[in-house]
Enzyme design. Sequence first.
Site, PDB file in Angstrom:
ATOM      1  CG  MET A  71      -2.061   0.896  -4.681  1.00 46.79           C
ATOM      2  SD  MET A  71      -3.490   0.791  -5.787  1.00 46.79           S
ATOM      3  CE  MET A  71      -3.400  -0.907  -6.336  1.00 46.79           C
ATOM      4  N   GLY A  72      -3.242  -0.355  -0.254  1.00 43.81           N
ATOM      5  CA  GLY A  72      -3.100  -1.294   0.860  1.00 43.81           C
ATOM      6  C   GLY A  72      -4.415  -1.781   1.436  1.00 43.81           C
TER       7      GLY A  72
ATOM      8  CG  ASP B 218      -6.179  -6.058   1.029  1.00 47.69           C
ATOM      9  OD1 ASP B 218      -6.226  -5.784   2.254  1.00 47.69           O
ATOM     10  OD2 ASP B 218      -5.300  -6.786   0.533  1.00 47.69           O
TER      11      ASP B 218
ATOM     12  CE  LYS C 187      -4.890 -13.635  -5.609  1.00 53.05           C
ATOM     13  NZ  LYS C 187      -3.929 -12.511  -5.517  1.00 53.05           N
TER      14      LYS C 187
ATOM     15  CE  LYS D 242      -5.171  -5.026   5.593  1.00 52.15           C
ATOM     16  NZ  LYS D 242      -4.495  -5.530   4.389  1.00 52.15           N
TER      17      LYS D 242
ATOM     18  CB  SER E  83      -0.668  -4.027   6.895  1.00 52.70           C
ATOM     19  OG  SER E  83       0.114  -4.654   5.927  1.00 52.70           O
TER      20      SER E  83
HETATM   21  P1  NAD Z   1       4.321  -6.071   4.147  1.00 52.07           P
HETATM   22  O1  NAD Z   1       3.932  -6.798   5.389  1.00 52.07           O
HETATM   23  O2  NAD Z   1       5.544  -6.500   3.421  1.00 52.07           O
HETATM   24  O3  NAD Z   1       4.479  -4.498   4.492  1.00 52.07           O
HETATM   25  C1  NAD Z   1       3.503  -3.837   5.268  1.00 52.07           C
HETATM   26  C2  NAD Z   1       3.741  -2.347   5.218  1.00 52.07           C
HETATM   27  O4  NAD Z   1       2.729  -1.707   6.006  1.00 52.07           O
HETATM   28  C3  NAD Z   1       5.082  -1.921   5.824  1.00 52.07           C
HETATM   29  O5  NAD Z   1       5.523  -0.759   5.174  1.00 52.07           O
HETATM   30  C4  NAD Z   1       4.703  -1.631   7.271  1.00 52.07           C
HETATM   31  O6  NAD Z   1       5.624  -0.787   7.917  1.00 52.07           O
HETATM   32  C5  NAD Z   1       3.369  -0.945   7.039  1.00 52.07           C
HETATM   33  N1  NAD Z   1       2.499  -0.980   8.231  1.00 52.07           N
HETATM   34  C6  NAD Z   1       2.120  -2.061   8.932  1.00 52.07           C
HETATM   35  N2  NAD Z   1       1.311  -1.685   9.945  1.00 52.07           N
HETATM   36  C7  NAD Z   1       1.187  -0.324   9.852  1.00 52.07           C
HETATM   37  C8  NAD Z   1       0.485   0.646  10.618  1.00 52.07           C
HETATM   38  N3  NAD Z   1      -0.267   0.298  11.650  1.00 52.07           N
HETATM   39  N4  NAD Z   1       0.586   1.931  10.242  1.00 52.07           N
HETATM   40  C9  NAD Z   1       1.328   2.293   9.160  1.00 52.07           C
HETATM   41  N5  NAD Z   1       2.008   1.419   8.407  1.00 52.07           N
HETATM   42  C10 NAD Z   1       1.940   0.120   8.751  1.00 52.07           C
HETATM   43  O7  NAD Z   1       3.034  -6.117   3.217  1.00 52.07           O
HETATM   44  P2  NAD Z   1       2.964  -5.931   1.629  1.00 52.07           P
HETATM   45  O8  NAD Z   1       3.049  -7.274   0.982  1.00 52.07           O
HETATM   46  O9  NAD Z   1       3.877  -4.856   1.184  1.00 52.07           O
HETATM   47  O10 NAD Z   1       1.435  -5.462   1.461  1.00 52.07           O
HETATM   48  C11 NAD Z   1       1.033  -4.191   1.936  1.00 52.07           C
HETATM   49  C12 NAD Z   1      -0.481  -4.134   1.977  1.00 52.07           C
HETATM   50  O11 NAD Z   1      -1.005  -4.254   0.666  1.00 52.07           O
HETATM   51  C13 NAD Z   1      -1.123  -5.253   2.796  1.00 52.07           C
HETATM   52  O12 NAD Z   1      -2.074  -4.682   3.656  1.00 52.07           O
HETATM   53  C14 NAD Z   1      -1.796  -6.131   1.763  1.00 52.07           C
HETATM   54  O13 NAD Z   1      -2.950  -6.770   2.262  1.00 52.07           O
HETATM   55  C15 NAD Z   1      -2.119  -5.111   0.687  1.00 52.07           C
HETATM   56  N6  NAD Z   1      -2.286  -5.675  -0.657  1.00 52.07           N
HETATM   57  C16 NAD Z   1      -3.263  -5.142  -1.429  1.00 52.07           C
HETATM   58  C17 NAD Z   1      -3.451  -5.627  -2.707  1.00 52.07           C
HETATM   59  C18 NAD Z   1      -4.513  -5.020  -3.591  1.00 52.07           C
HETATM   60  O14 NAD Z   1      -4.786  -5.542  -4.651  1.00 52.07           O
HETATM   61  N7  NAD Z   1      -5.075  -3.901  -3.215  1.00 52.07           N
HETATM   62  C19 NAD Z   1      -2.646  -6.656  -3.198  1.00 52.07           C
HETATM   63  C20 NAD Z   1      -1.623  -7.143  -2.403  1.00 52.07           C
HETATM   64  C21 NAD Z   1      -1.448  -6.647  -1.118  1.00 52.07           C
END
Ligand code: NAD
Length: 321
Positions: A219-220, A222, A67, A226, A199
Amino acid sequence: MIIVPENKIGDLMTRADSFAAVEKVFASMAKGSAYNFPVIREAIGHADALYGFKSGFDRSELVLGLKSGGFWPGNMEKGLTNHQSTVFLFDADTGKCKAVVGGNLLTALRTAAASAVSIKYLAPKGAKVLGMIGAGHQSAFQMRAAAEQRDFEKVIGWNVDPAMLSRLEETAAEIGLPFEAVDLDRLGAEADTIITITSSFDAILMDAQVTGGTHIACMGTDTKGKQEVDAALVGRATVFTDEVAQSISIGEAQHAVANGVLKEADIAQIGAVINGDHPGRTSDDELTLFDGTGVGLQDLAVADAVVKRAVEAGVAVEVDF
Ligand code: NAD
């Protein structure tokens, strides 16, 4: 070569197919018949973009590929999604490119499938309250997939920006569950299944806030640096992950391992539970935690499934290559 464009994925791929593909490849990873190659991720010095690729080979299914994609922060102004990805699949016998598949929706589906797999195997059997931390793009996918694994009676949620909580409320309504916005003390005390999908670079949910038998899917996180939950919470939990090497370097466990409250050897692959080689949750009042770091093999597994669907449905675009 087959092309499945991004705008066709929604009609072809179901949550059930995504779940089955991810569950199977996690099992293969734990058996050693599928493995991920080292991840590449670079700031390219143009358009503030982070670009990289995740790749791997599933020997049991002969799925080989990568990917490619990343994060372009200026895309929103151009009417595009900031996260952009494309999956390339190759013939494992010849190396010829087999398929090019839009990867944006698939990323959300495979990430939601991963936490749903963890809930299936690790959440308390009688779990009733789903707690959501984060209300961004991925959160709706996460909630829909999680709701299929237990008979939840309600969803409670928290987000750093409360204005975004409407997404959680609307998604819960779509599933037919009541939703309540709560503070983190209530979330940790009342939810028996928690998903963190933010994030954040600092712990949001603290150890003392989580009480009783609970499963947390982080899950966030990555990327190095973080963090979503207190390292002490990770240290207290029975920890599972998709891939241990990623968990300790870019996943939620990176902080607990660095602080010395968790040992790498104490992190189990979720695939070992799927295969019956690890008992998983052993009591109702245990704290389990799934560190979902996101691996390339998940992307390849769902892309391979969607290509098969596209061929069956007669909508695959074939080009000579
Ligand atoms: P998004 O930008 O749509 O949403 C981000 C979320 O994080 C929001 O709820 C925001 O309010 C919150 N946030 C941002 N900064 C913050 C902080 N300092 N403290 C608390 N909350 C905070 O992003 P998304 O597409 O929903 O993705 C969310 C996360 O998941 C990203 O970090 C992304 O990298 C990660 N992700 C992980 C995987 C995986 O396989 N593990 C896959 C996809 C995305």
